[in-house]
Design a protein around this motif. Sequence first.
Motif, PDB file in Angstrom:
ATOM      1  N   VAL A 191       0.861  -1.176   0.000  1.00  0.00           N
ATOM      2  CA  VAL A 191       0.000   0.000   0.000  1.00  0.00           C
ATOM      3  C   VAL A 191       0.898   1.226   0.000  1.00  0.00           C
ATOM      4  CG1 VAL A 191      -1.764   1.287   1.267  1.00  0.00           C
ATOM      5  CG2 VAL A 191      -1.836  -1.219   1.233  1.00  0.00           C
ATOM      6  N   VAL A 192       0.786   2.018  -1.046  1.00  0.00           N
ATOM      7  CA  VAL A 192       1.587   3.232  -1.167  1.00  0.00           C
ATOM      8  C   VAL A 192       0.744   4.373  -0.623  1.00  0.00           C
ATOM      9  CG1 VAL A 192       2.829   4.747  -2.768  1.00  0.00           C
ATOM     10  CG2 VAL A 192       2.775   2.270  -3.159  1.00  0.00           C
ATOM     11  N   ASP A 193       0.993   4.707   0.651  1.00  0.00           N
ATOM     12  CA  ASP A 193       0.145   5.681   1.335  1.00  0.00           C
ATOM     13  C   ASP A 193       0.935   6.781   2.034  1.00  0.00           C
ATOM     14  OD1 ASP A 193       1.297   4.293   3.395  1.00  0.00           O
ATOM     15  OD2 ASP A 193      -0.585   3.586   4.263  1.00  0.00           O
ATOM     16  N   GLY A 194       2.217   6.848   1.754  1.00  0.00           N
ATOM     17  CA  GLY A 194       3.037   7.896   2.353  1.00  0.00           C
ATOM     18  C   GLY A 194       3.689   7.494   3.665  1.00  0.00           C
ATOM     19  N   GLU A 195       3.384   6.296   4.185  1.00  0.00           N
ATOM     20  CA  GLU A 195       4.010   5.867   5.436  1.00  0.00           C
ATOM     21  C   GLU A 195       5.470   5.474   5.237  1.00  0.00           C
ATOM     22  OE1 GLU A 195       1.894   3.086   7.869  1.00  0.00           O
ATOM     23  OE2 GLU A 195      -0.007   4.111   7.563  1.00  0.00           O
ATOM     24  N   ARG A 196       5.807   5.008   4.029  1.00  0.00           N
ATOM     25  CA  ARG A 196       7.182   4.672   3.694  1.00  0.00           C
ATOM     26  C   ARG A 196       7.699   5.705   2.701  1.00  0.00           C
ATOM     27  NH1 ARG A 196       4.549   0.012   3.798  1.00  0.00           N
ATOM     28  NH2 ARG A 196       4.030   0.190   1.605  1.00  0.00           N
ATOM     29  N   THR A 197       9.005   5.854   2.690  1.00  0.00           N
ATOM     30  CA  THR A 197       9.603   6.764   1.710  1.00  0.00           C
ATOM     31  C   THR A 197       9.576   6.105   0.333  1.00  0.00           C
ATOM     32  OG1 THR A 197      11.841   5.881   1.958  1.00  0.00           O
ATOM     33  CG2 THR A 197      11.186   7.665   3.477  1.00  0.00           C
ATOM     34  N   ILE A 198       9.824   6.888  -0.692  1.00  0.00           N
ATOM     35  CA  ILE A 198       9.920   6.351  -2.044  1.00  0.00           C
ATOM     36  C   ILE A 198      11.029   5.310  -2.106  1.00  0.00           C
ATOM     37  CG2 ILE A 198      10.529   6.922  -4.438  1.00  0.00           C
ATOM     38  CD1 ILE A 198       9.084   9.612  -3.983  1.00  0.00           C
ATOM     39  N   ASP A 199      12.150   5.581  -1.455  1.00  0.00           N
ATOM     40  CA  ASP A 199      13.259   4.621  -1.450  1.00  0.00           C
ATOM     41  C   ASP A 199      12.868   3.309  -0.771  1.00  0.00           C
ATOM     42  OD1 ASP A 199      15.067   6.143  -2.898  1.00  0.00           O
ATOM     43  OD2 ASP A 199      15.928   7.082  -1.106  1.00  0.00           O
ATOM     44  N   GLU A 200      12.112   3.384   0.310  1.00  0.00           N
ATOM     45  CA  GLU A 200      11.658   2.160   0.983  1.00  0.00           C
ATOM     46  C   GLU A 200      10.716   1.354   0.082  1.00  0.00           C
ATOM     47  OE1 GLU A 200      11.883   3.559   5.665  1.00  0.00           O
ATOM     48  OE2 GLU A 200      10.109   4.082   4.475  1.00  0.00           O
ATOM     49  N   ASN A 201       9.810   2.051  -0.600  1.00  0.00           N
ATOM     50  CA  ASN A 201       8.923   1.362  -1.550  1.00  0.00           C
ATOM     51  C   ASN A 201       9.737   0.738  -2.680  1.00  0.00           C
ATOM     52  OD1 ASN A 201       6.468   1.921  -0.249  1.00  0.00           O
ATOM     53  ND2 ASN A 201       6.290   3.889  -1.263  1.00  0.00           N
ATOM     54  N   LEU A 202      10.729   1.474  -3.162  1.00  0.00           N
ATOM     55  CA  LEU A 202      11.565   0.970  -4.241  1.00  0.00           C
ATOM     56  C   LEU A 202      12.348  -0.264  -3.795  1.00  0.00           C
ATOM     57  CD1 LEU A 202      12.457   1.324  -7.151  1.00  0.00           C
ATOM     58  CD2 LEU A 202      14.163   2.964  -6.365  1.00  0.00           C
ATOM     59  N   ASP A 203      12.823  -0.280  -2.552  1.00  0.00           N
ATOM     60  CA  ASP A 203      13.505  -1.464  -2.021  1.00  0.00           C
ATOM     61  C   ASP A 203      12.608  -2.692  -2.107  1.00  0.00           C
ATOM     62  OD1 ASP A 203      15.792  -0.010  -1.379  1.00  0.00           O
ATOM     63  OD2 ASP A 203      15.223   0.253   0.729  1.00  0.00           O
ATOM     64  N   ILE A 204      11.345  -2.539  -1.728  1.00  0.00           N
ATOM     65  CA  ILE A 204      10.394  -3.651  -1.769  1.00  0.00           C
ATOM     66  C   ILE A 204      10.178  -4.110  -3.212  1.00  0.00           C
ATOM     67  CG2 ILE A 204       7.983  -4.312  -1.352  1.00  0.00           C
ATOM     68  CD1 ILE A 204       8.093  -2.309   1.064  1.00  0.00           C
ATOM     69  N   ILE A 205       9.981  -3.154  -4.111  1.00  0.00           N
ATOM     70  CA  ILE A 205       9.735  -3.488  -5.518  1.00  0.00           C
ATOM     71  C   ILE A 205      10.954  -4.179  -6.122  1.00  0.00           C
ATOM     72  CG2 ILE A 205       9.334  -2.483  -7.805  1.00  0.00           C
ATOM     73  CD1 ILE A 205       7.590  -0.364  -6.284  1.00  0.00           C
ATOM     74  N   GLU A 206      12.153  -3.669  -5.829  1.00  0.00           N
ATOM     75  CA  GLU A 206      13.372  -4.299  -6.350  1.00  0.00           C
ATOM     76  C   GLU A 206      13.501  -5.735  -5.845  1.00  0.00           C
ATOM     77  OE1 GLU A 206      16.482  -0.649  -7.161  1.00  0.00           O
ATOM     78  OE2 GLU A 206      16.423  -1.508  -5.150  1.00  0.00           O
ATOM     79  N   GLU A 207      13.147  -5.959  -4.591  1.00  0.00           N
ATOM     80  CA  GLU A 207      13.218  -7.305  -4.025  1.00  0.00           C
ATOM     81  C   GLU A 207      12.226  -8.240  -4.718  1.00  0.00           C
ATOM     82  OE1 GLU A 207      11.856  -9.479   0.051  1.00  0.00           O
ATOM     83  OE2 GLU A 207      12.845  -7.540   0.264  1.00  0.00           O
ATOM     84  N   VAL A 208      11.011  -7.775  -4.922  1.00  0.00           N
ATOM     85  CA  VAL A 208       9.975  -8.609  -5.535  1.00  0.00           C
ATOM     86  C   VAL A 208      10.327  -8.956  -6.975  1.00  0.00           C
ATOM     87  CG1 VAL A 208       7.575  -8.616  -6.342  1.00  0.00           C
ATOM     88  CG2 VAL A 208       8.122  -7.824  -4.048  1.00  0.00           C
ATOM     89  N   PHE A 209      10.748  -7.954  -7.734  1.00  0.00           N
ATOM     90  CA  PHE A 209      11.018  -8.162  -9.152  1.00  0.00           C
ATOM     91  C   PHE A 209      12.449  -8.614  -9.429  1.00  0.00           C
ATOM     92  CE2 PHE A 209       7.265  -5.445  -9.255  1.00  0.00           C
ATOM     93  CZ  PHE A 209       6.501  -6.110 -10.209  1.00  0.00           C
ATOM     94  N   LYS A 210      13.265  -8.681  -8.375  1.00  0.00           N
ATOM     95  CA  LYS A 210      14.666  -9.108  -8.506  1.00  0.00           C
ATOM     96  C   LYS A 210      15.417  -8.264  -9.540  1.00  0.00           C
ATOM     97  CE  LYS A 210      14.039 -12.664  -5.744  1.00  0.00           C
ATOM     98  NZ  LYS A 210      13.617 -12.172  -4.463  1.00  0.00           N
ATOM     99  N   VAL A 211      15.226  -6.946  -9.444  1.00  0.00           N
ATOM    100  CA  VAL A 211      15.919  -6.008 -10.331  1.00  0.00           C
ATOM    101  C   VAL A 211      16.456  -4.848  -9.497  1.00  0.00           C
ATOM    102  CG1 VAL A 211      14.505  -6.534 -12.354  1.00  0.00           C
ATOM    103  CG2 VAL A 211      13.828  -4.675 -10.841  1.00  0.00           C
ATOM    104  N   LYS A 212      17.380  -4.123 -10.081  1.00  0.00           N
ATOM    105  CA  LYS A 212      17.879  -2.897  -9.467  1.00  0.00           C
ATOM    106  C   LYS A 212      17.424  -1.739 -10.334  1.00  0.00           C
ATOM    107  CE  LYS A 212      19.965  -4.548  -5.933  1.00  0.00           C
ATOM    108  NZ  LYS A 212      19.335  -4.324  -4.639  1.00  0.00           N
ATOM    109  N   CYS A 213      16.502  -0.945  -9.809  1.00  0.00           N
ATOM    110  CA  CYS A 213      15.904   0.145 -10.579  1.00  0.00           C
ATOM    111  C   CYS A 213      16.653   1.467 -10.432  1.00  0.00           C
ATOM    112  CB  CYS A 213      14.463   0.377 -10.128  1.00  0.00           C
ATOM    113  SG  CYS A 213      13.413  -1.060 -10.304  1.00  0.00           S
ATOM    114  N   ARG A 214      17.358   1.628  -9.356  1.00  0.00           N
ATOM    115  CA  ARG A 214      17.946   2.941  -9.057  1.00  0.00           C
ATOM    116  C   ARG A 214      18.872   3.442 -10.158  1.00  0.00           C
ATOM    117  NH1 ARG A 214      16.358   3.428  -3.774  1.00  0.00           N
ATOM    118  NH2 ARG A 214      16.069   1.423  -2.803  1.00  0.00           N
TER     119      ARG A 214
END
Length: 103
Positions: free
Chosen positions: A73-96
Motif C-alpha cells: 500500500v503506497v500511502d506515504g508511510e514509507r519513503t519512495i526509497d523504501e517502496n523501491l527497495d520492496i519493488i526491487e526485491e519482488v522483481f529481482k531487479v535494481k531500478c535505481r
Amino acid sequence: MSLDEIWLREPEIQNLEVQAIYNEMYSKIPWVMQYLEGCSNTELDFENWMKRDYLFADSVLKDATKLGYSTLVVDGERTIDENLDIIEEVFKVKCRSCLPKTA
C-alpha cells in the motif's frame, strides 16, 4: 514475496489531507480536464471519479488479501526509497540505476 504477490494501491484517500493532494495532482493531468469537458457538473463528476478509483483500489486490496497475496500500500508511510527497495526485491531487479539523477 514473489512477482505474483504484489499489488500496488493509490494512497488512502479517506484521509482528507491526502485526498486533497491526490485530487490536486490528478487534476493537473491534461487529459483529465479534457475528459470532463462534456460533463454537466465537472466538479461533482471529478469527485465521483476519485471516489470510484478509491473504491476500486480498496476492492483490489481486499481481494488480494483474501487470496493470500502480499500487498504494498503506497500511502506515504514509507519513503519512495523504501517502496523501491520492496519493488526491487519482488522483481529481482535494481531500478535505481535507471532513475534520473535529482539535484
